[in-house]
Structures are given as structure tokens and as C-alpha cells.
Design a protein around this motif. Structure first.
Motif, PDB file in Angstrom:
ATOM      1  N   GLY A 238      62.159  51.735  55.363  1.00 11.18           N
ATOM      2  CA  GLY A 238      62.918  50.712  56.088  1.00 11.18           C
ATOM      3  C   GLY A 238      62.316  49.329  55.905  1.00 11.18           C
ATOM      4  N   ALA A 239      60.973  49.259  55.941  1.00  9.76           N
ATOM      5  CA  ALA A 239      60.298  47.975  55.717  1.00  9.76           C
ATOM      6  C   ALA A 239      60.550  47.471  54.303  1.00  9.76           C
ATOM      7  CB  ALA A 239      58.800  48.121  55.970  1.00  9.76           C
ATOM      8  N   ILE A 240      60.570  48.390  53.333  1.00 10.51           N
ATOM      9  CA  ILE A 240      60.861  48.024  51.942  1.00 10.51           C
ATOM     10  C   ILE A 240      62.275  47.462  51.819  1.00 10.51           C
ATOM     11  CG2 ILE A 240      61.242  48.958  49.620  1.00 10.51           C
ATOM     12  CD1 ILE A 240      58.920  50.892  50.156  1.00 10.51           C
ATOM     13  N   LYS A 354      48.883  56.062  52.772  1.00  9.32           N
ATOM     14  CA  LYS A 354      47.596  56.641  52.392  1.00  9.32           C
ATOM     15  C   LYS A 354      47.063  55.946  51.146  1.00  9.32           C
ATOM     16  CE  LYS A 354      48.570  61.285  54.176  1.00  9.32           C
ATOM     17  NZ  LYS A 354      48.717  62.719  53.823  1.00  9.32           N
ATOM     18  N   SER A 355      45.760  55.760  51.094  1.00  8.74           N
ATOM     19  CA  SER A 355      45.140  55.053  49.968  1.00  8.74           C
ATOM     20  C   SER A 355      45.451  55.724  48.633  1.00  8.74           C
ATOM     21  CB  SER A 355      43.618  54.982  50.164  1.00  8.74           C
ATOM     22  OG  SER A 355      43.303  54.231  51.319  1.00  8.74           O
ATOM     23  N   SER A 356      45.540  57.044  48.639  1.00 11.13           N
ATOM     24  CA  SER A 356      45.797  57.776  47.395  1.00 11.13           C
ATOM     25  C   SER A 356      47.193  57.533  46.843  1.00 11.13           C
ATOM     26  CB  SER A 356      45.593  59.274  47.617  1.00 11.13           C
ATOM     27  OG  SER A 356      46.485  59.755  48.620  1.00 11.13           O
ATOM     28  N   ARG A 357      48.091  57.062  47.702  1.00  8.39           N
ATOM     29  CA  ARG A 357      49.479  56.817  47.284  1.00  8.39           C
ATOM     30  C   ARG A 357      49.852  55.343  47.324  1.00  8.39           C
ATOM     31  NH1 ARG A 357      53.274  61.525  50.063  1.00  8.39           N
ATOM     32  NH2 ARG A 357      52.579  63.257  48.737  1.00  8.39           N
ATOM     33  N   LEU A 358      48.900  54.491  47.658  1.00 10.77           N
ATOM     34  CA  LEU A 358      49.208  53.079  47.873  1.00 10.77           C
ATOM     35  C   LEU A 358      49.778  52.412  46.632  1.00 10.77           C
ATOM     36  CD1 LEU A 358      49.180  50.780  49.887  1.00 10.77           C
ATOM     37  CD2 LEU A 358      46.814  50.287  49.233  1.00 10.77           C
ATOM     38  N   GLY A 359      49.202  52.713  45.452  1.00  9.95           N
ATOM     39  CA  GLY A 359      49.698  52.110  44.214  1.00  9.95           C
ATOM     40  C   GLY A 359      51.142  52.468  43.949  1.00  9.95           C
ATOM     41  N   VAL A 360      51.487  53.766  44.128  1.00 12.01           N
ATOM     42  CA  VAL A 360      52.868  54.216  43.903  1.00 12.01           C
ATOM     43  C   VAL A 360      53.821  53.562  44.899  1.00 12.01           C
ATOM     44  CG1 VAL A 360      54.414  56.215  44.052  1.00 12.01           C
ATOM     45  CG2 VAL A 360      52.252  56.413  42.833  1.00 12.01           C
ATOM     46  N   VAL A 361      53.408  53.512  46.160  1.00 11.88           N
ATOM     47  CA  VAL A 361      54.282  52.935  47.185  1.00 11.88           C
ATOM     48  C   VAL A 361      54.487  51.442  46.956  1.00 11.88           C
ATOM     49  CG1 VAL A 361      54.490  52.417  49.650  1.00 11.88           C
ATOM     50  CG2 VAL A 361      53.764  54.691  48.909  1.00 11.88           C
ATOM     51  N   LEU A 362      53.426  50.720  46.592  1.00 12.24           N
ATOM     52  CA  LEU A 362      53.575  49.281  46.334  1.00 12.24           C
ATOM     53  C   LEU A 362      54.407  49.024  45.081  1.00 12.24           C
ATOM     54  CD1 LEU A 362      50.010  47.939  47.229  1.00 12.24           C
ATOM     55  CD2 LEU A 362      52.109  47.770  48.568  1.00 12.24           C
ATOM     56  N   ALA A 363      54.226  49.863  44.060  1.00 11.66           N
ATOM     57  CA  ALA A 363      55.075  49.745  42.872  1.00 11.66           C
ATOM     58  C   ALA A 363      56.519  50.081  43.237  1.00 11.66           C
ATOM     59  CB  ALA A 363      54.574  50.681  41.771  1.00 11.66           C
ATOM     60  N   GLY A 364      56.694  51.099  44.097  1.00 11.75           N
ATOM     61  CA  GLY A 364      58.034  51.439  44.568  1.00 11.75           C
ATOM     62  C   GLY A 364      58.648  50.322  45.379  1.00 11.75           C
ATOM     63  N   ASN A 365      57.819  49.647  46.151  1.00 15.87           N
ATOM     64  CA  ASN A 365      58.270  48.479  46.906  1.00 15.87           C
ATOM     65  C   ASN A 365      58.812  47.419  45.944  1.00 15.87           C
ATOM     66  OD1 ASN A 365      58.621  46.549  48.927  1.00 15.87           O
ATOM     67  ND2 ASN A 365      56.477  45.929  48.899  1.00 15.87           N
ATOM     68  N   ASN A 366      58.053  47.151  44.874  1.00 10.86           N
ATOM     69  CA  ASN A 366      58.510  46.201  43.858  1.00 10.86           C
ATOM     70  C   ASN A 366      59.791  46.689  43.185  1.00 10.86           C
ATOM     71  OD1 ASN A 366      56.447  44.317  44.163  1.00 10.86           O
ATOM     72  ND2 ASN A 366      55.079  45.422  42.789  1.00 10.86           N
ATOM     73  N   PHE A 367      59.852  47.988  42.901  1.00 12.94           N
ATOM     74  CA  PHE A 367      61.005  48.577  42.223  1.00 12.94           C
ATOM     75  C   PHE A 367      62.284  48.374  43.040  1.00 12.94           C
ATOM     76  CE2 PHE A 367      63.838  52.244  41.634  1.00 12.94           C
ATOM     77  CZ  PHE A 367      64.075  52.178  40.269  1.00 12.94           C
ATOM     78  N   VAL A 368      62.237  48.765  44.306  1.00 15.67           N
ATOM     79  CA  VAL A 368      63.423  48.654  45.167  1.00 15.67           C
ATOM     80  C   VAL A 368      63.803  47.194  45.373  1.00 15.67           C
ATOM     81  CG1 VAL A 368      64.365  49.140  47.454  1.00 15.67           C
ATOM     82  CG2 VAL A 368      62.937  50.841  46.316  1.00 15.67           C
ATOM     83  N   GLN A 369      62.800  46.353  45.631  1.00 15.56           N
ATOM     84  CA  GLN A 369      63.082  44.929  45.824  1.00 15.56           C
ATOM     85  C   GLN A 369      63.766  44.329  44.598  1.00 15.56           C
ATOM     86  OE1 GLN A 369      59.852  42.433  47.206  1.00 15.56           O
ATOM     87  NE2 GLN A 369      59.033  44.078  48.489  1.00 15.56           N
ATOM     88  N   ASN A 370      63.261  44.681  43.433  1.00 13.18           N
ATOM     89  CA  ASN A 370      63.799  44.080  42.223  1.00 13.18           C
ATOM     90  C   ASN A 370      65.146  44.668  41.821  1.00 13.18           C
ATOM     91  OD1 ASN A 370      61.750  42.043  40.969  1.00 13.18           O
ATOM     92  ND2 ASN A 370      60.506  43.718  41.761  1.00 13.18           N
ATOM     93  N   ILE A 371      65.408  45.929  42.170  1.00 13.11           N
ATOM     94  CA  ILE A 371      66.755  46.493  41.991  1.00 13.11           C
ATOM     95  C   ILE A 371      67.746  45.684  42.817  1.00 13.11           C
ATOM     96  CG2 ILE A 371      68.221  48.438  42.654  1.00 13.11           C
ATOM     97  CD1 ILE A 371      66.933  49.067  40.095  1.00 13.11           C
ATOM     98  N   PHE A 372      67.382  45.413  44.066  1.00 13.83           N
ATOM     99  CA  PHE A 372      68.243  44.616  44.947  1.00 13.83           C
ATOM    100  C   PHE A 372      68.428  43.211  44.390  1.00 13.83           C
ATOM    101  CE2 PHE A 372      68.019  47.921  47.990  1.00 13.83           C
ATOM    102  CZ  PHE A 372      68.910  47.644  49.018  1.00 13.83           C
ATOM    103  N   MET A 373      67.325  42.551  44.039  1.00  8.99           N
ATOM    104  CA  MET A 373      67.407  41.168  43.560  1.00  8.99           C
ATOM    105  C   MET A 373      68.191  41.082  42.252  1.00  8.99           C
ATOM    106  SD  MET A 373      63.712  39.395  44.487  1.00  8.99           S
ATOM    107  CE  MET A 373      62.626  40.707  43.952  1.00  8.99           C
ATOM    108  N   PHE A 374      67.929  42.040  41.371  1.00  5.25           N
ATOM    109  CA  PHE A 374      68.643  42.062  40.097  1.00  5.25           C
ATOM    110  C   PHE A 374      70.146  42.221  40.322  1.00  5.25           C
ATOM    111  CE2 PHE A 374      70.246  44.180  36.246  1.00  5.25           C
ATOM    112  CZ  PHE A 374      69.770  43.331  35.264  1.00  5.25           C
ATOM    113  N   SER A 375      70.520  43.106  41.231  1.00  7.40           N
ATOM    114  CA  SER A 375      71.940  43.320  41.540  1.00  7.40           C
ATOM    115  C   SER A 375      72.577  42.070  42.125  1.00  7.40           C
ATOM    116  CB  SER A 375      72.088  44.491  42.524  1.00  7.40           C
ATOM    117  OG  SER A 375      71.544  45.678  41.990  1.00  7.40           O
ATOM    118  N   PHE A 376      71.855  41.405  43.023  1.00  6.41           N
ATOM    119  CA  PHE A 376      72.379  40.180  43.630  1.00  6.41           C
ATOM    120  C   PHE A 376      72.553  39.083  42.578  1.00  6.41           C
ATOM    121  CE2 PHE A 376      71.936  42.234  47.527  1.00  6.41           C
ATOM    122  CZ  PHE A 376      72.245  41.418  48.606  1.00  6.41           C
TER     123      PHE A 376
END
Length: 602
Positions: A238-240, A354-376
């Protein structure tokens, strides 16, 4: 803020963050200003949107490998190697300027963004490693403010230099780029300094034994797996989505404002156009600082609701403003309230992952944000193709802002009310907290102390990230105006007839590791003196894993929220809230009262 900068490596990291954003923006400004000078109308809007899309696309394509690299290798190493690649890319950009290769330079925005996409998860994941979970809101505030200052400085710096070296004889893209070759040299030098500083960042994590299979990446295996990870927690996802909608709206505004200013305000100087948009950066700096201050003790999610409301309002106001000065003020306000969204949302994602998943989640954050921005931006390009007035796009983005506010309000309306109360009270009074280290981070806590005003509950909660379960009068609890909020706030109603049930409920909450607060005096003092502590709390079963923490509130008596007959409003009156050392669960009421009295007297 001083405490955070005292951490070894923080200053160096801040400079790296600054230079990374400053360099990335410089090339984008040159390309956008070239488009602004050569093209008009829908072509200008479309090309600007395409440039922004090229910057976003790498974040979509590298979602899986960027997250993998950030979790696999030490984040400072990823930042160092990425900065080294940036040196090569900026050297090629300089070459394209020298030869006037506009199409090549246009494409290089994609390569520079590709480097940033690999860089980003490590850059933001490093915050938590460097400053720790306790300082994560302040750390994010520093990074957000630094990034914004870099963007602001980059816009002003490169636009002023661009405009001063531009002349009317430069009629083609090639002519303009050849005249800006010195800007390419500056980009290259900036990348070299960034690489030097990044190579000296302290290492905070070790190599992790993970493998990345290219075939699985091509087939989308990692994409699906990583999307499941970021969808695993609805609150994080939801925050993403909140960040994605905000940045999408921002991208469209940046894409259309140049043409809007040219057509409606008759502004043709790039310094004014880029300068007005850069003012949003000033707003973000101050907004991030304020948001960090209001998130000093906890991640203040309610601020994002406030930010969303004002951002939607500001977007609707822009098309009705005919003065560049008025629009400049609106852009500052837009940035200020953007900080209210960015700091708490980014902090929440980092803190809860969790620290072990932080890289994936932050990359996923970028992924979702940029899908939205690209679509807009694709939609913006289509609007430009059909020559639809930019004012309509402003109104559409305003409605998206309203949607963002409604989504936020539905989820965080209680936090929103808390934020409003906190902002008002912290503006009115100088609230100082002492003894916060005496509060256990995970165990159950029974808070017991004096009751001096109607705002004591708020004064206690402001400094504690965990929700306090207050025991309160049953009649107030069931008041139609307050009941929905008190129920959501998990208050425990108490009445003389139902005291046993209330104490059992308090025990159940403590058994589940929660914080329960009770004012043993039974009511707010009427004379400023502490009344006798009742023994009711002694009947709460004691076989829970936790402690009793006494507290006292000093300074709230005499405020307009107290029962003092001579009460009056005094701006910035000092109020002290002290949490004393934990006591045994067997402590008696008289002994507890003496401890609180003794603390007040001392």
C-alpha cells in the motif's frame, strides 16, 4: 540530525547521494532545454514525456537483477561500481555533445538511468544499515532533503549555464549540443568525485550466497517471485502504491508545465521554467525536515494523508493561476507537502522490511513506481498527440490527487487525526521527553502516572511508536462523537460495575505484549495536586511478560486543557513527560505514588 551526522560515513554517504542526483539530472536538463528551444506545442510535450519515459524504463527492466545485487553484495560496493560506470557514461555523453549527436545523447539518458536503476536499491537500503532502525525516519529525511537540494541545485546550475551559453544562432539540436560541451565535462568530473567518495563508504553488510540465473530472469521467474514478495505485506505494498501515484502525478506535471508556461504565461526563458519547477525542490527540503521532526519518535503515517489533501488542492489551483509568482508559490507548497508523503512512506517500507529482503522490496518499489510513471507519461504523450489542452491534464492529475487522498484517509484516518493533534499541540507547547530508554521495545508495559490535563493521553502517545491501550471512562468511550475513534484506538472502557471485565481485558492486552495505560488517580486533578492512587491496577493478573513503568507529566497544569480556574494560553509553555525506571508488577499503589511524587519534586 546532529546525532545522525555523527555516525561514521554519514557525511560521505550524503555527498554521494547529492552527486548522484546532481549528475543524473544535469544531462536530463540539457536534453529537456534543447527540446524546449527547438520544439513547440504537442511535439514539445511528447518529446519531454519520452525523455522522462527513457529515464523510467530501466527501473522497470532491472527490477529483479537490481534487487538481487543489493541483497547479494555489500551495498557500498554496488554504489562504488555503479559510480564507476557513471564515469564511463558521462564521458560518452561529453563525446556526443562535442559531435552534436542529439539522437545518441537522447539515448544516453536511458543508459544513465540504467546505471541509476542498479544503484537505487543499494543507495536507499544502505540508509537502514548506516543509521539503524531507530534513526530511520531522520535518515530518510536527510536523504530526501539532500536528493532534493541536488535536484534543485542541478536544475538551477545547469539551466543557468545552458541559458547563458545559448544564442539565437543555435537553431538545431546539433548546434545547441556543440555549444554545451563544457557541461558534459562538468558531468564527467562530478561522476569522478562521486566514484572517489563512494569507494570510501564503510561496509555494513557481508556477501550473501545467492545465485542469479539469466534464463529464469528472461522467462519472468524472478519477476513473479519478487512481485509475490512485495505483495506479501499489504501495508508495505500500500505504501508503494501511494508513492507510485504521487510520483506519477509529479512526472506529468513536470512534463506539461514547460508547454503550459509557454502557451499560457508566455514564458520562453528556460531559467524561469526550470526555476519554477525547481522551487518544488525547496518545498521538499523543508517538508522533509518538518516530517522528520514530527516522526522523531515514530513513523508518522498520518502526515501522508495531510500531504495528499494539500497536493490535490494545489494541482487544481495551478490552471486558475495566471501569475508566474503565484504558480511559484504553489510549486513550493506542492514540494513542502510532498515531503509529508515521501519521508513516512519510504521510512515505513524500509523499517517494516526484513534486511534479507530489503534489496528486492526497494527494487520492487522502484519497479511499481516506474510502471505507474511510465504509464502516466505514455498517456501524456497520447494527449499531446491528440493536441488536448494541458489545462485538462492538470485537472485530471488533480482528480488523481483526490483519489490518493481518499485511499490514504481510508487506511490512515486514525493516524491522520493523531497527526493533526500532534502538529497543533507541538506548535502550542514545547514538549520535552525524558527516560524513553526505560520503555521496553517488545515487552508488555503497564503505564501508570499522574493525570493533569485533557491532553495527557496525547502527550504520552506522541513519544511511543507502539499503540497505547488507554483505560478510560465508559461514558466517554461510548459517546457517539468519540466512540468510532476510541474503538479504532483500542481503548478499554471502565465503569464501577464493569471494573472486573475491564481489568481482565487489560490483562489480555498485556498478555499479548501490548502497552496499557491507566491514570490511578481516577480523574484529572482539580487543584494541581496529585490525588491518592487507587489500587485497582493491583488486581490485574501478573503472569504476563512485562513491567510497570511509572510516568509523570509536569507543566500541563495551568494550560487551557487543564481544570485550573486561572488557566490561560501561553505559547510554547514547556511540558515535561518523564518515563521512570521499570518497577516490579507487585508494586503497591502507595509506593508507586511516592515514586512519582519523588520524581516530580526532583
Amino acid at each position: 540530525m546532529k546525532k545522525v551526522f555523527a555516525i561514521s560515513g554519514m557525511l560521505n554517504y550524503t555527498l554521494v547521494v547529492f552527486l548522484n542526483a546532481f549528475t543524473d539530472l544535469g544531462h536530463k536538463i540539457v536534453i529537456q532545454n534543447t527540446i524546449f528551444k527547438v520544439y513547440d506545442g504537442s511535439t514539445q510535450v511528447a518529446l519531454t514525456a519520452i525523455v522522462n519515459s527513457l529515464i523510467l524504463l530501466p527501473f522497470i527492466l532491472t527490477f529483479s537483477p537490481a534487487g538481487f545485487l543489493s541483497d547479494r553484495f555489500p551495498k557500498n560496493k554496488i554504489m562504488t561500481y555503479s559510480a564507476g560506470v557513471a564515469v564511463i557514461i558521462t564521458a560518452l555523453i561529453t563525446l556526443s555533445y562535442y559531435n552534436g549527436w542529439f539522437k545518441f545523447a537522447f539515448f544516453m539518458t536511458f543508459l544513465l538511468a540504467l546505471q541509476s536503476a542498479i544503484y537505487a536499491p543499494s543507495k536507499y537500503g544502505y540508509i537502514k544499515e548506516l543509521v539503524g532502525a531507530k534513526n530511520i525516519s531522520v535518515g530518510n529525511g536527510v536523504v530526501q532533503a539532500t536528493t532534493t537540494v541536488a535536484i534543485l541545485g542541478g536544475i538551477i546550475f545547469y539551466t543557468v549555464l545552458f541559458e547563458n551559453h545559448y544564442n539565437e544562432t543555435m537553431r538545431t539540436e546539433s548546434d545547441i549540443l556543440k555549444g554545451m560541451v563544457f557541461l558534459g565535462v562538468l558531468l564527467c568530473l562530478s561522476s569522478i568525485v562521486e566514484f572517489f567518495l563512494a569507494s570510501r563508504l564503510p561496509q555494513k553488510s557481508l556477501h550473501v550466497d545467492k545465485k542469479f540465473e539469466f534464463k529464469k530472469y528472461i522467462k519472468g521467474f524472478y519477476l513473479l517471485k519478487n512481485l509475490k514478495i512485495i505483495r506479501h505485506r499489504d501495508d508495505i505494498f500500500g505504501a508503494i502504491l501511494v508513492l507510485s501515484l504521487f510520483w506519477s502525478v509529479s512526472q506529468v506535471l513536470l512534463a506539461i508545465f514547460g508547454e503550459y508556461a509557454k502557451a499560457n504565461l508566455h514564458v520562453t526563458n528556460t531559467i524561469y521554467v526550470q526555476g519554477v519547477m525547481a522551487l518544488a525542490g525547496i518545498g521538499i527540503v523543508f517538508g522533509s525536515i518538518v516530517a522528520s521532526s514530527l516522526s522523531k519518535y515514530h513513523i508518522n503515517l498520518g502526515l501522508s494523508v495531510i500531504g495528499s489533501f494539500f497536493i490535490a488542492t494545489i494541482i487544481f489551483m495551478i490552471p486558475f493561476s495566471t501569475s508566474l509568482l503565484t504558480i511559484s508559490f504553489l510549486f513550493i507548497c506542492f514540494g513542502f507537502f510532498a515531503g509529508f508523503i515521501l519521508v513516512p512512506m519510504n521510512s515505513y517500507i524500509q523499517f517494516e522490511t526484513k534486511s534479507s529482503r530489503l534489496g528486492v522490496v526497494l527494487a520492487g518499489n522502484n519497479f511499481v513506481q516506474n510502471i505507474f510513471m511510465f504509464s502516466f507519461l505514455v498517456a501524456t504523450t497520447l494527449f499531446a498527440y491528440f493536441k488536448i489542452d494541458t489545462k485538462i491534464l492538470f485537472f485530471l492529475m488533480g482528480f488523481v490527487g483526490v483519489l490518493l487522498f481518499l485511499l490514504q484517509f481510508k487506511k490512515y484516518y486514525l493516524e491522520f487525526l493523531w497527526s493533526l493533534v500532534e502538529i497543533v499541540l507541538k506548535t502550542m507547547y514545547n514538549i520535552e521527553y525524558r527516560g524513553l530508554q526505560n520503555l521496553p521495545q517488545t515487552k508488555a508495559v503497564l503505564l501508570l502516572g499522574n493525570h493533569t490535563s485533557w491532553i495527557d493521553w496525547a502527550l504520552l502517545q506522541f513519544a511511543i511508536s507502539r499503540k497505547i491501550n488507554f483505560m478510560m471512562d465508559r461514558e466517554i468511550y461510548h459517546n457517539k462523537k468519540f466512540h468510532p475513534f476510541l474503538k479504532k484506538g483500542e481503548a478499554i472502557p471502565v465503569s464501577p460495575k464493569g471494573a472486573k471485565d475491564a481489568l481482565n481485558e487489560a490483562y489480555n492486552r498485556l498478555k499479548n505484549g501490548k502497552i496499557v495505560a491507566l491514570f490511578p488517580e481516577g480523574g484529572i486533578t482539580r487543584d494541581g495536586k496529585m490525588a491518592k492512587f487507587n489500587r485497582g491496577y493491583e488486581l490485574i493478573k501478573k503472569d504476563y511478560d512485562g513491567v510497570i513503568v511509572p510516568f509523570y507529566i509536569d507543566g500541563a497544569w495551568g494550560t487551557i486543557f487543564s481544570r485550573d480556574k486561572n488557566r490561560k494560553f501561553k505559547l510554547r509553555k514547556k511540558i515535561i513527560v518523564s518515563f521512570l525506571k521499570p518497577e516490579s508488577k507487585d508494586i503497591k499503589a502507595d509506593e508507586l505514588q511516592n515514586i512519582v511524587k519523588g520524581a516530580i519534586c526532583s
